[in-house]
Design a protein around this motif. Structure first.
Motif, short mmCIF file in Angstrom:
data_model
loop_
_atom_site.label_atom_id
_atom_site.label_comp_id
_atom_site.label_asym_id
_atom_site.label_seq_id
_atom_site.Cartn_x
_atom_site.Cartn_y
_atom_site.Cartn_z
N ILE A 157 9.32 -51.98 44.49
CA ILE A 157 10.67 -52.32 44.94
C ILE A 157 11.53 -51.07 45.10
N ASP A 158 11.18 -49.99 44.39
CA ASP A 158 11.96 -48.76 44.49
C ASP A 158 12.03 -48.24 45.92
N TYR A 159 11.02 -48.57 46.73
CA TYR A 159 11.01 -48.09 48.12
C TYR A 159 11.95 -48.85 49.03
N ASN A 160 12.55 -49.93 48.53
CA ASN A 160 13.56 -50.64 49.31
C ASN A 160 14.79 -49.78 49.55
N GLU A 161 15.03 -48.82 48.62
CA GLU A 161 16.25 -48.02 48.68
C GLU A 161 16.09 -46.72 49.46
N THR A 162 14.88 -46.36 49.83
CA THR A 162 14.68 -45.07 50.48
C THR A 162 15.27 -45.04 51.89
N THR A 163 15.77 -43.89 52.28
CA THR A 163 16.32 -43.72 53.63
C THR A 163 15.22 -43.33 54.63
N TYR A 164 14.01 -43.13 54.12
CA TYR A 164 12.89 -42.72 54.98
C TYR A 164 12.39 -43.92 55.80
N ASN A 165 12.09 -43.67 57.06
CA ASN A 165 11.54 -44.71 57.94
C ASN A 165 10.02 -44.57 57.99
N PHE A 166 9.33 -45.56 57.47
CA PHE A 166 7.87 -45.51 57.47
C PHE A 166 7.35 -45.59 58.90
N PRO A 167 6.22 -44.93 59.19
CA PRO A 167 5.75 -44.81 60.58
C PRO A 167 5.17 -46.09 61.18
N ASN A 168 4.67 -47.00 60.35
CA ASN A 168 3.99 -48.18 60.88
C ASN A 168 4.92 -49.39 60.90
N ALA A 169 4.72 -50.24 61.88
CA ALA A 169 5.52 -51.46 61.99
C ALA A 169 5.32 -52.35 60.77
N GLY A 170 6.44 -52.78 60.19
CA GLY A 170 6.36 -53.67 59.03
C GLY A 170 6.02 -52.97 57.73
N GLN A 171 5.89 -51.65 57.74
CA GLN A 171 5.49 -50.93 56.52
C GLN A 171 6.67 -50.83 55.56
N THR A 172 6.45 -51.22 54.31
CA THR A 172 7.51 -51.22 53.30
C THR A 172 7.24 -50.25 52.16
N VAL A 173 6.01 -49.78 52.06
CA VAL A 173 5.61 -48.85 51.00
C VAL A 173 4.66 -47.81 51.58
N PRO A 174 4.50 -46.66 50.90
CA PRO A 174 3.50 -45.68 51.36
C PRO A 174 2.09 -46.27 51.28
N ASN A 175 1.21 -45.78 52.12
CA ASN A 175 -0.18 -46.26 52.08
C ASN A 175 -0.82 -45.98 50.73
N THR A 176 -0.35 -44.93 50.04
CA THR A 176 -0.94 -44.58 48.74
C THR A 176 -0.58 -45.58 47.65
N CYS A 177 0.33 -46.50 47.94
CA CYS A 177 0.62 -47.58 47.00
C CYS A 177 -0.41 -48.71 47.10
N CYS A 178 -1.16 -48.71 48.20
CA CYS A 178 -2.07 -49.82 48.49
C CYS A 178 -3.45 -49.61 47.85
N LYS A 179 -4.19 -50.70 47.72
CA LYS A 179 -5.61 -50.59 47.40
C LYS A 179 -6.29 -50.00 48.64
N LEU A 180 -7.04 -48.94 48.43
CA LEU A 180 -7.57 -48.18 49.57
C LEU A 180 -9.05 -48.40 49.79
N SER A 181 -9.45 -48.23 51.03
CA SER A 181 -10.87 -48.30 51.36
C SER A 181 -11.52 -46.91 51.29
N ASN A 182 -10.69 -45.87 51.14
CA ASN A 182 -11.22 -44.49 51.12
C ASN A 182 -10.47 -43.63 50.10
N ARG A 183 -10.39 -44.11 48.87
CA ARG A 183 -9.58 -43.42 47.86
C ARG A 183 -10.05 -41.98 47.63
N ASP A 184 -11.35 -41.74 47.57
CA ASP A 184 -11.86 -40.39 47.32
C ASP A 184 -11.42 -39.42 48.41
N ALA A 185 -11.51 -39.85 49.65
CA ALA A 185 -11.08 -38.98 50.76
C ALA A 185 -9.57 -38.77 50.72
#
Length: 258
Positions: A157-185
């Motif tokens: 929820i902390d990312y609701n307050e950021t002034t940064y515009n995420f690059p992807n449509a509908g994106q609300t959090v950084p990709n690094t917040c997500c469960k990843l398919s390529n965490r090691d990379a």
């Protein structure tokens, strides 16, 4: 020179040898804290703005101390070997300067520790809100969220307050917040982080997003690394005090008959 002066001279030479080694240790710790990618990036996210660079200032001071100690140690060694009151006088003076500078660095780090301990959540949330648009800050958050598998300061929820515009449509959090398919990379290059299911992650589905906040992990990290610098500084300061004592004892006995 009497027996006590000879002992003082031998101890002074010994302590200056240790002093040289410690100078390398101080220099190495300072450089490590500035050039290590993980450390330098996390320093960016445990401060609100550039005016709060206590950690960096202390690291720069330690680098200066480390380089300076080599010169001071050389003067002490030459003064002890040549029985030169002039060189020993310079040595004592410069060691005292180093001790005062180390005290200054310790004060900066103590202020840093107090601020982190008392205001960690506010510091991190303000960082996301005001500075997440800076590339170095985003990289710091990405690396921290990848390593600790967390998201935001308290939660996503902390990312609701950021002034940064995420690059992807509908994106609300950084990709690094997500469960990843390529965490090691992604650990090698956070920009390559690929969510297993970006739609669910951006919708904050608890199965596809890291639900834990980063505050506790980052607080522990900051306190641990500031303790390393403080511990090294205290150890060096004790050796410096002993060096001054033996230098004074030896200096007082220069020119006296055996």
């Amino acid at each position: 020179m009497d027996c006590c002066a000879s002992i003082a001279r031998a101890l002074l030479i010994f302590f200056n040898f240790i002093f040289w080694i410690c100078g390398g240790a101080i220099l190495g710790v300072g450089i490590w804290f500035l050039v290590d990618k993980d450390i330098s990036s996390r320093i960016e996210i445990v401060q609100i703005d550039s005016g709060d660079d206590y950690f960096k200032y202390a690291a720069y001071l330690f680098i200066a101390f480390g380089a300076f100690v080599f010169i001071v140690g050389f003067a002490g060694m030459c003064g002890a070997i040549r029985a030169s009151k002039c060189l020993l006088g310079f040595y004592i003076f410069f060691v005292l300067l180093v001790i005062f500078a180390e005290i200054g660095a310790a004060v900066l780090l103590i202020l840093y520790r107090i601020e982190v301990e008392d205001n960690i959540v506010k510091l991190l949330q303000e960082n996301i809100k005001k500075r997440y648009g800076e590339e170095t800050v985003r990289t710091g958050w990405d690396l921290a969220q990848l390593e600790f598998e967390c998201c935001g300061a308290v939660n996503s929820i902390d990312y609701n307050e950021t002034t940064y515009n995420f690059p992807n449509a509908g994106q609300t959090v950084p990709n690094t917040c997500c469960k990843l398919s390529n965490r090691d990379a992604a650990l090698d290059d956070p920009s390559k982080a690929t969510p297993s299911n970006s739609a669910l992650c951006y919708a904050r589905n608890t199965n596809e997003i890291n639900t834990k906040g980063c505050k506790d992990s980052l607080k522990d990290w900051a306190l641990k690394h500031s303790t390393i610098i403080i511990g090294v500084g205290i150890g060096i300061a004790v050796l410096e005090i002993f060096s001054i004592v033996w230098a004074c004892c030896f200096c007082r006995n220069i020119g006296k008959d055996d």
